[in-house]
Write a protein that holds these residues in place. Structure first.
Motif, PDB file in Angstrom:
ATOM      1  N   ASN A 100       6.971  -1.251  37.979  1.00  0.00           N
ATOM      2  CA  ASN A 100       6.831  -2.363  38.912  1.00  0.00           C
ATOM      3  C   ASN A 100       6.072  -3.554  38.320  1.00  0.00           C
ATOM      4  N   GLY A 101       5.861  -3.551  37.027  1.00  0.00           N
ATOM      5  CA  GLY A 101       5.189  -4.663  36.370  1.00  0.00           C
ATOM      6  C   GLY A 101       5.730  -4.876  34.971  1.00  0.00           C
ATOM      7  N   SER A 102       5.721  -6.142  34.531  1.00  0.00           N
ATOM      8  CA  SER A 102       6.247  -6.493  33.206  1.00  0.00           C
ATOM      9  C   SER A 102       5.221  -7.315  32.442  1.00  0.00           C
ATOM     10  N   MET A 103       5.297  -7.194  31.133  1.00  0.00           N
ATOM     11  CA  MET A 103       4.405  -7.949  30.250  1.00  0.00           C
ATOM     12  C   MET A 103       5.187  -8.424  29.038  1.00  0.00           C
ATOM     13  N   LEU A 104       4.890  -9.632  28.580  1.00  0.00           N
ATOM     14  CA  LEU A 104       5.480 -10.198  27.372  1.00  0.00           C
ATOM     15  C   LEU A 104       4.406 -10.320  26.301  1.00  0.00           C
ATOM     16  N   SER A 105       4.825 -10.156  25.062  1.00  0.00           N
ATOM     17  CA  SER A 105       3.904 -10.231  23.942  1.00  0.00           C
ATOM     18  C   SER A 105       4.548 -11.009  22.811  1.00  0.00           C
ATOM     19  N   GLY A 106       3.776 -11.864  22.153  1.00  0.00           N
ATOM     20  CA  GLY A 106       4.266 -12.603  21.001  1.00  0.00           C
ATOM     21  C   GLY A 106       3.167 -12.799  19.979  1.00  0.00           C
ATOM     22  N   TYR A 107       3.495 -12.600  18.693  1.00  0.00           N
ATOM     23  CA  TYR A 107       2.514 -12.730  17.620  1.00  0.00           C
ATOM     24  C   TYR A 107       3.142 -13.410  16.408  1.00  0.00           C
ATOM     25  N   LEU A 108       2.326 -14.189  15.735  1.00  0.00           N
ATOM     26  CA  LEU A 108       2.653 -14.750  14.422  1.00  0.00           C
ATOM     27  C   LEU A 108       1.557 -14.316  13.464  1.00  0.00           C
ATOM     28  N   ASP A 109       1.953 -13.612  12.409  1.00  0.00           N
ATOM     29  CA  ASP A 109       1.003 -13.132  11.403  1.00  0.00           C
ATOM     30  C   ASP A 109       1.346 -13.727  10.045  1.00  0.00           C
ATOM     31  N   TYR A 110       0.308 -14.216   9.362  1.00  0.00           N
ATOM     32  CA  TYR A 110       0.476 -14.681   7.979  1.00  0.00           C
ATOM     33  C   TYR A 110      -0.674 -14.115   7.153  1.00  0.00           C
ATOM     34  N   SER A 111      -0.360 -13.669   5.948  1.00  0.00           N
ATOM     35  CA  SER A 111      -1.400 -13.173   5.055  1.00  0.00           C
ATOM     36  C   SER A 111      -1.091 -13.559   3.614  1.00  0.00           C
ATOM     37  N   PHE A 112      -2.161 -13.755   2.858  1.00  0.00           N
ATOM     38  CA  PHE A 112      -2.057 -14.023   1.432  1.00  0.00           C
ATOM     39  C   PHE A 112      -2.970 -13.042   0.709  1.00  0.00           C
ATOM     40  N   ALA A 113      -2.444 -12.378  -0.306  1.00  0.00           N
ATOM     41  CA  ALA A 113      -3.215 -11.377  -1.036  1.00  0.00           C
ATOM     42  C   ALA A 113      -3.080 -11.598  -2.529  1.00  0.00           C
ATOM     43  N   MET A 114      -4.128 -11.258  -3.245  1.00  0.00           N
ATOM     44  CA  MET A 114      -4.105 -11.227  -4.703  1.00  0.00           C
ATOM     45  C   MET A 114      -4.517  -9.827  -5.131  1.00  0.00           C
ATOM     46  N   LEU A 115      -3.668  -9.187  -5.938  1.00  0.00           N
ATOM     47  CA  LEU A 115      -3.870  -7.787  -6.285  1.00  0.00           C
ATOM     48  C   LEU A 115      -3.894  -7.585  -7.794  1.00  0.00           C
ATOM     49  N   ARG A 116      -4.795  -6.715  -8.230  1.00  0.00           N
ATOM     50  CA  ARG A 116      -4.842  -6.254  -9.619  1.00  0.00           C
ATOM     51  C   ARG A 116      -4.009  -4.979  -9.700  1.00  0.00           C
ATOM     52  N   ARG A 117      -3.147  -4.882 -10.701  1.00  0.00           N
ATOM     53  CA  ARG A 117      -2.259  -3.732 -10.742  1.00  0.00           C
ATOM     54  C   ARG A 117      -2.410  -2.952 -12.045  1.00  0.00           C
ATOM     55  N   TRP A 118      -2.034  -1.659 -11.955  1.00  0.00           N
ATOM     56  CA  TRP A 118      -2.092  -0.750 -13.090  1.00  0.00           C
ATOM     57  C   TRP A 118      -0.820   0.080 -13.106  1.00  0.00           C
ATOM     58  N   GLN A 119      -0.350   0.396 -14.307  1.00  0.00           N
ATOM     59  CA  GLN A 119       0.790   1.293 -14.454  1.00  0.00           C
ATOM     60  C   GLN A 119       0.266   2.691 -14.762  1.00  0.00           C
ATOM     61  N   LEU A 120       0.525   3.632 -13.854  1.00  0.00           N
ATOM     62  CA  LEU A 120       0.054   4.993 -14.031  1.00  0.00           C
ATOM     63  C   LEU A 120       1.046   5.842 -14.818  1.00  0.00           C
ATOM     64  N   LEU A 121       2.317   5.719 -14.464  1.00  0.00           N
ATOM     65  CA  LEU A 121       3.375   6.465 -15.129  1.00  0.00           C
ATOM     66  C   LEU A 121       4.548   5.526 -15.341  1.00  0.00           C
ATOM     67  N   ASP A 122       5.546   5.991 -16.043  1.00  0.00           N
ATOM     68  CA  ASP A 122       6.755   5.203 -16.229  1.00  0.00           C
ATOM     69  C   ASP A 122       7.416   4.957 -14.875  1.00  0.00           C
ATOM     70  N   GLY A 123       7.461   3.706 -14.455  1.00  0.00           N
ATOM     71  CA  GLY A 123       8.054   3.349 -13.177  1.00  0.00           C
ATOM     72  C   GLY A 123       7.111   3.372 -12.008  1.00  0.00           C
ATOM     73  N   LEU A 124       5.868   3.860 -12.181  1.00  0.00           N
ATOM     74  CA  LEU A 124       4.904   3.965 -11.085  1.00  0.00           C
ATOM     75  C   LEU A 124       3.780   2.965 -11.294  1.00  0.00           C
ATOM     76  N   TRP A 125       3.605   2.057 -10.313  1.00  0.00           N
ATOM     77  CA  TRP A 125       2.564   1.049 -10.349  1.00  0.00           C
ATOM     78  C   TRP A 125       1.713   1.169  -9.091  1.00  0.00           C
ATOM     79  N   VAL A 126       0.409   0.945  -9.259  1.00  0.00           N
ATOM     80  CA  VAL A 126      -0.489   0.847  -8.108  1.00  0.00           C
ATOM     81  C   VAL A 126      -1.250  -0.464  -8.229  1.00  0.00           C
ATOM     82  N   ALA A 127      -1.655  -1.017  -7.075  1.00  0.00           N
ATOM     83  CA  ALA A 127      -2.355  -2.296  -7.071  1.00  0.00           C
ATOM     84  C   ALA A 127      -3.327  -2.326  -5.906  1.00  0.00           C
ATOM     85  N   GLY A 128      -4.396  -3.095  -6.077  1.00  0.00           N
ATOM     86  CA  GLY A 128      -5.377  -3.260  -5.019  1.00  0.00           C
ATOM     87  C   GLY A 128      -6.067  -4.593  -5.157  1.00  0.00           C
TER      88      GLY A 128
END
Length: 284
Positions: A100-128
């Motif tokens: 018996n009740g309705s609600m509307l929701s709207g959001y705009l999200d923007y993010s910018f990140a800078m990450l340092r990355r490392w290669q652990l194995l062939d084809g496997l990368w991690v970053a933070g």
């Protein structure tokens, strides 16, 4: 006079020849190509929202979102650092349990990140690394006549991590990726319980509506899991996105949860036709 002419010609030859000769012996290292990895997505799922400023009842319903992502190796250290831009626009329509009740929701999200990355194995990368995020949006309760809407605005600094794994299944290249973002500190907008928007913006009683945000009063979490199925220069992206937005301040509880299935197109874009130069990809 003849000797002078010979000496003059020799001097001109030295001036014209030596810079080019020195440049040939000491060539500048050629900058690698840094393709832009971008993705456009359509996301469909469910959202549940509880905001006690509007109602003590939780609402649930359909959520639809459009997303854009852009990753690129950094110019100053492309093998070690990368940048990431994320934009997400989502809209949800929800009802309460009794219907018996309705609600509307709207959001705009923007993010910018800078990450340092490392290669652990062939084809496997991690970053933070670190991330700055901006959120704008709001909730609108169609059942309320007094204070039917509440605005949402926040700016955050936080941490983010990412892992990607590239492999081939037969001749089909696949890229699996997981990323998580967790805001740490920031500022957000929130009225006090019972404080109307008329009171805040027309009467001028707006003290305390901008709050300092930390884990004691605001916890947000974003998880994103995807697989890119590479088909030539483009890839089909399938994935899952989960977003949690929670605040507890001035006797008002807010909990907004999103669970979305992701379908999109991704790929790496070269700003010029790639010659025989080294390529630094953010994926592999």
């Amino acid at each position: 006079m003849a000797i002078c002419k010979v000496l003059l010609c020799s001097l001109v030859g030295v001036v014209l020849f030596c810079p080019g000769h020195l440049r040939a012996e000491n060539p500048q290292p050629e900058k690698p190509l840094r393709p832009v990895a971008s993705a456009f997505t359509l996301e469909i799922g469910r959202q549940s929202a509880l905001d006690t400023y509007l109602s003590p009842i939780r609402y649930r319903g359909l959520d639809i979102a459009l997303g854009y992502e852009r990753l690129r190796a950094a110019s100053f250290a492309p093998e070690k650092w990368l940048t990431r831009h994320n934009v997400l626009v989502d809209f949800a329509t929800m009802t309460n349990q009794s219907g018996n009740g309705s609600m509307l929701s709207g959001y705009l999200d923007y993010s910018f990140a800078m990450l340092r990355r490392w290669q652990l194995l062939d084809g496997l990368w991690v970053a933070g690394g670190g991330e700055a995020a901006l959120t704008l949006g709001g909730l609108y309760n169609l059942r309320n006549s007094n204070n039917p809407a509440t605005a949402k605005a926040a700016i955050d600094l936080g941490v983010t991590a990412m892992a990607s794994y590239h492999l081939r299944v037969g001749r089909l290249p696949l890229t699996f990726r997981y990323q998580v973002s967790l805001p740490v500190v920031g500022a957000f907008f929130s009225p006090a319980f019972g404080q109307s928007y008329y009171e805040m913006f027309y009467i001028g009683n707006a003290d305390g509506i901008v709050r300092f945000g930390a884990w004691n009063n605001r916890v947000d979490l974003r998880n994103y899991l995807s697989v890119d199925i590479h088909l030539g220069k483009r890839a089909l992206r399938l994935g899952y996105r989960q977003i949690m937005r929670t605040t507890h301040v001035a006797y008002i509880d807010t909990q907004v949860l999103n669970h979305m299935f992701v379908l999109g197109i991704s790929g790496e874009i070269f700003r010029s036709a790639p010659p025989a130069r080294r390529v630094v990809s953010v994926y592999y």
